[in-house]
Motif scaffolding. Sequence first.
Motif, PDB file in Angstrom:
ATOM      1  N   ALA A  81      -8.688   4.888  -2.488  1.00  0.00           N
ATOM      2  CA  ALA A  81      -8.652   6.080  -3.331  1.00  0.00           C
ATOM      3  C   ALA A  81      -8.472   7.332  -2.473  1.00  0.00           C
ATOM      4  N   LEU A  82      -9.196   7.387  -1.364  1.00  0.00           N
ATOM      5  CA  LEU A  82      -9.065   8.538  -0.467  1.00  0.00           C
ATOM      6  C   LEU A  82      -9.457   8.076   0.937  1.00  0.00           C
ATOM      7  N   CYS A  83      -8.450   7.753   1.741  1.00  0.00           N
ATOM      8  CA  CYS A  83      -8.662   7.182   3.069  1.00  0.00           C
ATOM      9  C   CYS A  83      -8.834   8.297   4.097  1.00  0.00           C
ATOM     10  N   ILE A  88     -15.554   9.465  13.967  1.00  0.00           N
ATOM     11  CA  ILE A  88     -14.995   9.458  15.324  1.00  0.00           C
ATOM     12  C   ILE A  88     -13.608  10.079  15.321  1.00  0.00           C
ATOM     13  N   CYS A  89     -12.806   9.765  14.318  1.00  0.00           N
ATOM     14  CA  CYS A  89     -11.449  10.322  14.268  1.00  0.00           C
ATOM     15  C   CYS A  89     -11.472  11.813  13.941  1.00  0.00           C
ATOM     16  N   ARG A  90     -12.455  12.263  13.192  1.00  0.00           N
ATOM     17  CA  ARG A  90     -12.582  13.709  12.952  1.00  0.00           C
ATOM     18  C   ARG A  90     -12.836  14.418  14.282  1.00  0.00           C
ATOM     19  N   GLN A  91     -13.627  13.782  15.144  1.00  0.00           N
ATOM     20  CA  GLN A  91     -13.850  14.360  16.476  1.00  0.00           C
ATOM     21  C   GLN A  91     -12.567  14.319  17.297  1.00  0.00           C
ATOM     22  N   ARG A  92     -11.759  13.279  17.136  1.00  0.00           N
ATOM     23  CA  ARG A  92     -10.459  13.231  17.817  1.00  0.00           C
ATOM     24  C   ARG A  92      -9.588  14.408  17.373  1.00  0.00           C
ATOM     25  N   PHE A  93      -9.588  14.688  16.076  1.00  0.00           N
ATOM     26  CA  PHE A  93      -8.811  15.824  15.583  1.00  0.00           C
ATOM     27  C   PHE A  93      -9.357  17.140  16.139  1.00  0.00           C
ATOM     28  N   ALA A  94     -10.676  17.229  16.295  1.00  0.00           N
ATOM     29  CA  ALA A  94     -11.264  18.446  16.864  1.00  0.00           C
ATOM     30  C   ALA A  94     -10.789  18.653  18.299  1.00  0.00           C
ATOM     31  N   GLU A  95     -10.606  17.569  19.024  1.00  0.00           N
ATOM     32  CA  GLU A  95     -10.183  17.655  20.420  1.00  0.00           C
ATOM     33  C   GLU A  95      -8.724  18.064  20.548  1.00  0.00           C
ATOM     34  N   PHE A  96      -7.871  17.525  19.700  1.00  0.00           N
ATOM     35  CA  PHE A  96      -6.428  17.696  19.888  1.00  0.00           C
ATOM     36  C   PHE A  96      -5.736  18.452  18.760  1.00  0.00           C
ATOM     37  N   GLY A  97      -6.458  18.868  17.751  1.00  0.00           N
ATOM     38  CA  GLY A  97      -5.831  19.564  16.630  1.00  0.00           C
ATOM     39  C   GLY A  97      -5.461  20.999  16.967  1.00  0.00           C
ATOM     40  N   ALA A  98      -4.275  21.427  16.511  1.00  0.00           N
ATOM     41  CA  ALA A  98      -3.888  22.831  16.631  1.00  0.00           C
ATOM     42  C   ALA A  98      -4.814  23.660  15.738  1.00  0.00           C
ATOM     43  N   ASP A  99      -4.857  24.959  15.981  1.00  0.00           N
ATOM     44  CA  ASP A  99      -5.714  25.828  15.162  1.00  0.00           C
ATOM     45  C   ASP A  99      -5.349  25.724  13.681  1.00  0.00           C
ATOM     46  N   ASN A 100      -4.065  25.483  13.406  1.00  0.00           N
ATOM     47  CA  ASN A 100      -3.600  25.401  12.013  1.00  0.00           C
ATOM     48  C   ASN A 100      -3.398  23.952  11.543  1.00  0.00           C
ATOM     49  N   LEU A 101      -4.073  23.014  12.208  1.00  0.00           N
ATOM     50  CA  LEU A 101      -3.930  21.594  11.847  1.00  0.00           C
ATOM     51  C   LEU A 101      -4.201  21.356  10.364  1.00  0.00           C
ATOM     52  N   VAL A 102      -3.333  20.572   9.752  1.00  0.00           N
ATOM     53  CA  VAL A 102      -3.568  20.068   8.397  1.00  0.00           C
ATOM     54  C   VAL A 102      -3.481  18.546   8.455  1.00  0.00           C
ATOM     55  N   VAL A 103      -4.476  17.886   7.879  1.00  0.00           N
ATOM     56  CA  VAL A 103      -4.510  16.424   7.812  1.00  0.00           C
ATOM     57  C   VAL A 103      -4.312  16.030   6.348  1.00  0.00           C
ATOM     58  N   HIS A 104      -3.205  15.343   6.096  1.00  0.00           N
ATOM     59  CA  HIS A 104      -2.879  14.903   4.745  1.00  0.00           C
ATOM     60  C   HIS A 104      -3.345  13.460   4.577  1.00  0.00           C
ATOM     61  N   ILE A 105      -4.010  13.193   3.478  1.00  0.00           N
ATOM     62  CA  ILE A 105      -4.514  11.846   3.182  1.00  0.00           C
ATOM     63  C   ILE A 105      -3.682  11.259   2.051  1.00  0.00           C
ATOM     64  N   ALA A 106      -3.155  10.054   2.304  1.00  0.00           N
ATOM     65  CA  ALA A 106      -2.228   9.465   1.340  1.00  0.00           C
ATOM     66  C   ALA A 106      -2.621   8.039   0.995  1.00  0.00           C
ATOM     67  N   ASP A 107      -2.211   7.625  -0.198  1.00  0.00           N
ATOM     68  CA  ASP A 107      -2.195   6.200  -0.502  1.00  0.00           C
ATOM     69  C   ASP A 107      -0.738   5.755  -0.403  1.00  0.00           C
ATOM     70  N   LEU A 108      -0.429   4.570  -0.866  1.00  0.00           N
ATOM     71  CA  LEU A 108       0.923   4.050  -0.668  1.00  0.00           C
ATOM     72  C   LEU A 108       1.967   4.803  -1.487  1.00  0.00           C
ATOM     73  N   GLY A 110       1.878   8.249  -2.010  1.00  0.00           N
ATOM     74  CA  GLY A 110       2.108   9.621  -1.554  1.00  0.00           C
ATOM     75  C   GLY A 110       0.823  10.327  -1.186  1.00  0.00           C
ATOM     76  N   ILE A 111       0.965  11.584  -0.812  1.00  0.00           N
ATOM     77  CA  ILE A 111      -0.175  12.379  -0.358  1.00  0.00           C
ATOM     78  C   ILE A 111      -1.061  12.751  -1.545  1.00  0.00           C
ATOM     79  N   LYS A 112      -2.359  12.547  -1.348  1.00  0.00           N
ATOM     80  CA  LYS A 112      -3.330  12.812  -2.409  1.00  0.00           C
ATOM     81  C   LYS A 112      -4.114  14.089  -2.188  1.00  0.00           C
ATOM     82  N   ARG A 113      -4.495  14.358  -0.926  1.00  0.00           N
ATOM     83  CA  ARG A 113      -5.238  15.587  -0.613  1.00  0.00           C
ATOM     84  C   ARG A 113      -4.918  16.000   0.806  1.00  0.00           C
TER      85      ARG A 113
END
Length: 132
Positions: A81-83, A88-108, A110-113
């Motif tokens: 429903a919302l993967c 741990i991966c949120r911390q990975r994004f904190a380490e390497f994410g740009a200031d304007n990082l957007v993380v899109h969550i999708a199912d098969l 399309g993008i849901k949120r």
Amino acid sequence: MSDLNALFEAAKSVREKAYAPYSNFLVGAAFRTPDGSVFTGCNVENASYPVSVCAEGGAVSAMIAAGHREIEEAVVVGDAALCTPCGICRQRFAEFGADNLVVHIADLNGIKRSFTLEELLPAAFELEDRKD
Ligand SMILES: [Zn+2]
């Protein structure tokens, strides 16, 4: 095809390569760096469960191995429903994410949120001089 749709298709495609015989939960991730490069990863499980690597972790390794350090946009695809990324991966994004990082969550289908890093990991642990 839009850049975001191409990123979704890359994540969906690499998801099919996931090694998940224990959970049967396949996940794919695709990252775009500021120069437009795209890196992908899929989850890789292990009989010793803690050895398993998330899709986002595989994509980070591919990105770093290619000499890149910053994620500008990410798509994570899972058959749920919302993967959303694990802690741990949120911390990975904190380490390497740009200031304007957007993380899109999708199912098969399309993008849901879509989330900013601040929404995924408020008050993230970061070292001041972590980036070069
Ligand atoms: Zn994870």
